[in-house]
Design a protein around this motif. Structure first.
Motif, mmCIF file in Angstrom:
data_model
loop_
_atom_site.group_PDB
_atom_site.id
_atom_site.type_symbol
_atom_site.label_atom_id
_atom_site.label_comp_id
_atom_site.label_asym_id
_atom_site.label_seq_id
_atom_site.Cartn_x
_atom_site.Cartn_y
_atom_site.Cartn_z
ATOM 1 N N LEU A 238 0.972 -1.394 0.023
ATOM 2 C CA LEU A 238 -0.031 0.213 0.037
ATOM 3 C C LEU A 238 0.820 1.280 0.047
ATOM 4 C CD1 LEU A 238 -2.477 -1.036 2.760
ATOM 5 C CD2 LEU A 238 -3.045 -0.817 0.605
ATOM 6 N N SER A 239 0.282 2.326 -0.436
ATOM 7 C CA SER A 239 1.027 3.566 -0.208
ATOM 8 C C SER A 239 0.732 4.183 1.071
ATOM 9 C CB SER A 239 0.396 4.405 -1.475
ATOM 10 O OG SER A 239 0.520 5.758 -0.944
ATOM 11 N N LYS B 57 -4.758 6.149 6.789
ATOM 12 C CA LYS B 57 -4.995 7.459 7.641
ATOM 13 C C LYS B 57 -4.438 7.301 9.038
ATOM 14 C CE LYS B 57 -9.307 8.756 5.198
ATOM 15 N NZ LYS B 57 -10.660 8.771 5.103
ATOM 16 N N LYS B 58 -4.487 6.049 9.515
ATOM 17 C CA LYS B 58 -4.003 5.805 10.781
ATOM 18 C C LYS B 58 -3.669 4.316 11.079
ATOM 19 C CE LYS B 58 -5.609 6.990 15.483
ATOM 20 N NZ LYS B 58 -6.897 7.611 16.217
ATOM 21 N N LYS C 19 -6.290 2.246 9.073
ATOM 22 C CA LYS C 19 -7.442 2.661 8.655
ATOM 23 C C LYS C 19 -7.448 3.166 7.084
ATOM 24 C CE LYS C 19 -11.127 5.631 10.587
ATOM 25 N NZ LYS C 19 -11.274 6.511 11.687
ATOM 26 N N ILE C 20 -7.967 2.651 6.484
ATOM 27 C CA ILE C 20 -8.151 2.921 4.825
ATOM 28 C C ILE C 20 -9.400 3.128 4.528
ATOM 29 C CG2 ILE C 20 -7.739 1.866 2.630
ATOM 30 C CD1 ILE C 20 -5.671 0.164 4.115
ATOM 31 N N ASP C 21 -9.801 4.256 3.861
ATOM 32 C CA ASP C 21 -11.078 4.655 3.568
ATOM 33 C C ASP C 21 -11.721 5.047 5.272
ATOM 34 O OD1 ASP C 21 -10.878 4.235 1.249
ATOM 35 O OD2 ASP C 21 -11.792 2.222 1.143
ATOM 36 N N GLN D 214 6.354 4.763 15.446
ATOM 37 C CA GLN D 214 7.289 5.267 14.242
ATOM 38 C C GLN D 214 6.714 5.389 12.948
ATOM 39 O OE1 GLN D 214 10.581 6.140 15.023
ATOM 40 N NE2 GLN D 214 9.872 6.197 17.063
ATOM 41 N N LEU D 215 5.627 4.387 12.723
ATOM 42 C CA LEU D 215 4.825 4.494 11.471
ATOM 43 C C LEU D 215 4.410 5.811 11.271
ATOM 44 C CD1 LEU D 215 3.125 0.939 11.008
ATOM 45 C CD2 LEU D 215 4.968 2.055 9.376
ATOM 46 N N ASP D 216 3.657 6.366 12.235
ATOM 47 C CA ASP D 216 2.878 7.623 12.250
ATOM 48 C C ASP D 216 3.967 8.681 12.141
ATOM 49 O OD1 ASP D 216 0.178 6.936 12.568
ATOM 50 O OD2 ASP D 216 0.382 6.608 14.794
ATOM 51 N N LEU D 217 5.256 8.420 12.775
ATOM 52 C CA LEU D 217 6.050 9.701 12.352
ATOM 53 C C LEU D 217 6.538 9.681 10.987
ATOM 54 C CD1 LEU D 217 8.411 9.270 15.407
ATOM 55 C CD2 LEU D 217 6.795 11.039 14.849
ATOM 56 N N LEU D 218 6.746 8.388 10.323
ATOM 57 C CA LEU D 218 7.044 8.133 8.894
ATOM 58 C C LEU D 218 5.939 8.741 8.166
ATOM 59 C CD1 LEU D 218 9.218 6.852 7.514
ATOM 60 C CD2 LEU D 218 7.907 4.582 7.267
ATOM 61 N N ARG D 219 4.785 8.582 8.343
ATOM 62 C CA ARG D 219 3.564 9.017 7.564
ATOM 63 C C ARG D 219 3.544 10.674 7.366
ATOM 64 N NH1 ARG D 219 -1.442 9.005 8.348
ATOM 65 N NH2 ARG D 219 -1.145 8.807 10.673
ATOM 66 N N GLN D 220 3.985 11.215 8.606
ATOM 67 C CA GLN D 220 4.187 12.587 8.796
ATOM 68 C C GLN D 220 5.454 13.200 8.138
ATOM 69 O OE1 GLN D 220 3.682 13.496 13.136
ATOM 70 N NE2 GLN D 220 2.035 11.954 12.930
#
Lengths: 739, 175
Positions: A66-67, A72-73, A88-90, A113-119
């Motif tokens: 996935l991209s 989302k979360k 969380k997708i859609d 860390q994933l959330d930091l990566l997303r940001q």
């Protein structure tokens, strides 16, 4: 078993390359150990700057690619016995991977860390790979509590050495006891030798008949001196024993006071009480047994052994025949009795725990007419204790006669071989045989007692384990070295992205931020279980936040001296805990140096002075357990007087008026109005009408602050607060109608 | 008022009137007879030990990520085969434990019990605190052990262990 290699396998790397992902692009990685149906598996979860990939190494699982933008979360959903990484997708969450609880810690760090990566923020794979706090980071040994001192790495040494270390302050007495014991043993060896002379030189050969009186006098003197020395040894060991138990109780209580609230969350009062009573008492038993039994017997065995070989080496070997059997028997007995003592202790603790609960809640038992049920429950526990005791005692009862038989065989061998030597005139006299038999009896006696010592040693070591377990427990919340002293807190409080859960994987407070200015009155409202009390627990630093920070006057709460912090936070609970002491002593609890005038002023302000003065003993009325005998409202006002006397710059009222009637509430409200003046006040209130004058109201729902503002602002907003107020107004009018 | 009191009643779902089907990413979706669709549903058994296939609750998350109960299925057997399969799968996804089939050894050290066991998922070693709250009853014959990581190990029937294993087990877990 849980810390599997975190290097990505070759075939996963190949598969990633096929997807156009180079190893150097991997920012975060971890693996799950279950497939969705709970079968063992190895599913790799890999994140690059913009992609999120899941590839199975072992087990059945679909590949996911996935991209990161599309997600989302991330979160962890706990199921029963395992957990899921969800994305969380859609508009809904999908399960990405499933893993055992052993990997929950790693995944909880992975999603941070994933959330930091997303940001687009920097991430740390080392943070994800950090060892589980329930294992030693050095040797991997599982620990009893998170980040506890590793018993293997700490090399605390065998428990007996630790116990002996406790004797250090009394070493001079121990040395005196040892010297006296050696003299006592020397004196014990005298009578058989004198008996030999008596038989050979006086009674059988009649060569020195006049020696009789002197030999008997010497025998009496030896016994008298031995009795006197043993008396001194007994007195000294008892004194040292009582002093050690006194020291230990003090150490134990100090340690328990230092331990954080989370330790008490995991322990029952009954169990801790047993540790104070019977476990500490076992130390007294240890010192007296060692002093008067173990060491004395050890010296006796050595001394008599030498005498036996000195008289007749061949016969002495016969004496030693049963010894290996005794040793084997003792070892076997030890290994059997050791776990039995744990059972016995557990049964005793269960009964204490049960009695504690039942007697504390006796009103509930009687109100629900459950006396018979409680009697039945007690019977089950008493039977369990009886069985555990019986198991230990019957094992002891079987062991003793077996040992006695083994020893008697040694004695019989000596009678036969020694008797034969005397009859055949092999240079072994009757006097020597008599002395030898005397020594043999004296030799087996202490040996038998030594073998039986495994019984008390095992129960003692069991007790010691439990005591050292407390003494070795590190408080989860310790002051950092050089903690900031803040004797004059102003009362500015700031929560910055605070996340916390009693179970670290199930946050109760989620990313909460707010600020309270000094002197403000702030109300916290919300449904039961929304996280209101947890917020105040965090301000008091009963627990540490897991994410984010709390600042008091601009300083991180974790860096402030906990003494200064708690000294300046006043806490009024829904049910104030009153000690078994006078009313005055209860009010003085937080500030024992206050004057009687201060107590009277605080009580007057707390609206409790008038009712106290009507009591026959006034402020000297000695309250019973939990303040039994006075009403809930009166107890609450005493609690407020106690808080008022401390004059804390931060005051926390946790449902202070929810358990009292309307009239009492009015009196408490008046008292609180005085109490809140000139200090930061945080009030958790169920009755929203009590918060109308608050400078700010925080509305908590599901661990988040969903609304904040004054009563007026929140009413205009028509959100959750508005709904709660309307609901409560309806309820009040219904109650009024009923009345 | 009537609406308020309805909130306090359990909603039993009619197996014939609901549709349970698989969505994307192996999720389970539920559609009720009024056409309302619930995505990402998970199942919870009200009596997981005594009656694991009856009174199965279906849960979902709302927009604020709070879980809420859609309703309860009284008996899985009443569902059509495909739906039944999906609910059974949802239950397998909700509960996880290692079933202990044999005990190789139990050792007490450093205040912990160290187990070496054979489970339905292969050999495992684990350690647990030697306290009653970490080993509790599973039905009338079994025990659940909780290790230091909170993983669950179930012995469904202690009497089915061999004599040596039983003796070893009850020497430590005797309550």
């Amino acid at each position: 078993m849980t810390q599997m290699n975190q290097d990505i396998p070759e075939n996963i790397l190949r598969r990633l390359e096929e997807k156009g992902i180079k190893q150097s692009e991997i920012r975060l990685k971890t693996f799950a150990d279950l497939d969705f149906l709970g079968n063992p598996a190895e599913i790799w979860v890999i994140a690059t700057d913009n992609r999120f990939v899941v590839i199975p190494e072992k087990g059945f699982h679909d590949e996911i690619d996935l991209s990161l933008e599309k997600i989302k979360k991330f979160r962890i959903r706990a199921s029963i016995g395992s957990a899921y990484l969800q994305a969380k997708i859609d508009e809904f969450y999908i399960d990405i991977v499933r893993f055992t609880n052993a990997l929950r810690f790693r995944f909880s760090r992975f999603i941070v860390q994933l959330d930091l990566l997303r940001q687009g923020k920097p991430v740390s794979d080392e943070y994800v790979q950090e060892s589980h706090p329930m294992t030693c980071p050095v040797c991997g040994l599982p620990l009893q509590t998170e980040k506890a001192a590793c018993p293997r790495c700490a090399r605390q040494g065998p428990i007996l050495f630790r116990i002996i270390f406790l004797l250090e302050p009394y070493l001079h007495w121990v040395i005196i006891v040892l010297i006296l014991m050696l003299i006592s043993v020397g004196l014990s060896l005298v009578p058989p030798k004198l008996t030999q002379i008596l038989v050979d030189e006086v009674l059988t050969s009649r060569r020195h008949v006049d020696w009789l009186i002197w030999i008997v006098t010497a025998l009496i003197s030896a016994e008298l001196m031995r009795a006197f020395i043993n008396m001194i040894v007994g007195t000294l060991t008892s004194s040292v024993g009582t002093l050690i138990t006194y020291d230990l109780r003090k150490k134990l209580f100090r340690k328990l006071q230092e331990l954080s609230i989370d330790y008490y969350d995991q322990q029952s009062v009954g169990t801790l009480m047993t540790r104070f009573s019977s476990d500490v008492e076992a130390f007294y038993g240890f010192v007296t047994q060692v002093g008067q039994g173990f060491l004395l017997n050890l010296f006796l065995i050595a001394g008599i052994g030498i005498m036996l070989f000195f008289i007749n080496a061949k016969l002495a070997f016969y004496v030693l025949v049963p010894v290996p059997l005794v040793m084997m028997g003792t070892y076997f007995f030890w290994s059997r009795i050791y776990p039995m003592n744990f059972r016995l202790w557990d049964s005793q603790a269960k009964i204490s725990r049960f009695l504690n609960i039942v007697f504390s809640g006796i009103r509930v038992v009687k109100a629900f007419a459950q006396e018979e049920k409680e009697i039945r429950r007690f019977d089950i526990m008493a039977s369990d204790l009886r069985d555990s005791q019986r198991r230990v005692q019957t094992s002891v009862a079987k062991f003793n006669p077996m040992m006695a038989f083994l020893f008697s065989t040694g004695g019989l061998i000596v009678w036969y071989a020694g008797g034969k030597a005397v009859l055949q005139n092999q240079g072994f006299t009757l006097g020597q045989l008599m002395a030898f038999l005397s020594y043999t009896g004296m030799f087996y006696g202490p040996l038998s007692q030594m073998a039986l010592m495994s019984n008390w040693v095992s129960s003692f070591i069991t007790a010691s384990h439990r005591i050292f377990e407390i003494l070795d427990t590190e408080p989860q919340l310790k002051d950092v070295p050089g903690a900031i002293r803040m004797p004059n807190i102003k009362g500015h409080i700031k929560f910055e992205h605070v996340t916390f859960g009693y179970d670290r994987y199930q946050p109760v407070i989620k990313d909460v931020s707010f600020e309270i200015e000094p002197g403000q009155l702030v109300g916290i409202v919300g449904k039961s279980g929304s996280g209101k009390t947890t917020l105040v627990n965090l301000i008091c630093r009963f627990y540490d936040v897991q994410e984010g920070a709390i600042y008091i006057d601009g300083k991180d709460i974790r860096e402030i001296s906990s003494y200064d912090l708690r000294k300046q936070i006043g806490l009024v609970l829904q049910e104030p805990f009153l000690f078994r002491a006078s009313i005055a002593e209860n009010i003085l609890y937080g500030r024992p140096d206050a004057t009687f005038r201060d107590v009277l002023n605080a009580s007057k302000a707390a609206n409790c002075h008038d009712f106290i003065m009507k009591l026959p003993m006034g402020y000297d009325l000695y309250l019973r357990e939990h303040g039994a005998g006075i009403s809930g409202g009166e107890k609450q006002r005493i609690g407020i007087a106690r808080a008022l006397l401390c004059d804390p710059p931060i005051l926390i009222l946790d449902e202070a008026t929810s358990s009292v009637d309307t009239e009492s509430e009015k009196k408490i409200q008046d008292a609180l109005a005085i109490l809140c003046k000139n200090r930061t006040t945080i009030a958790i209130a169920h009755r929203l009408s009590t918060l109308r004058g608050a400078d700010k109201i925080l509305v908590v729902d599901n661990g988040k602050i969903v609304e904040s503002g004054t009563h007026q602002q929140l009413m205009e907003k028509k959100g959750l607060y508005y709904k709660l107020v309307i609901m409560q107004t309806k309820l009040t009018s219904i109650e009024a109608e009923v009345e | 008022m009537e609406e308020e009191s309805k909130k306090l009643e359990i909603v039993f779902l009619d197996p014939k009137k609901i549709k349970i089907f698989r969505g994307t990413f192996e999720t389970i979706h539920v559609m009720l007879e009024d056409g309302s669709l619930y995505r990402g549903v998970f199942a919870v058994a009200a009596f997981p030990v005594s009656n694991p296939n009856k009174y199965i609750s279906l849960f979902c998350y709302d927009a604020n990520d709070r879980e809420y109960e859609i309703g309860m299925i009284e008996d899985i057997e009443q569902l059509p085969d495909e739906a039944k399969k999906l609910v059974m799968e949802a239950l397998r996804r909700q509960y996880f434990s290692f079933e202990i089939l044999a005990i190789n050894s139990i050792k007490f050290a450093y205040g912990l019990l160290f187990f070496d066991v054979e489970t339905d998922k292969g050999p495992r070693e684990f350690s647990m605190k030697w306290e009653t709250r970490f080993a509790f009853d599973f039905g009338k014959k079994g025990k659940i052990l909780i290790d230091i990581f909170e993983d669950r190990y179930v012995i469904k029937d202690i009497s089915k262990l061999n004599k040596i294993e039983q003796e070893l087990f009850t020497r430590y877990i005797y309550w």
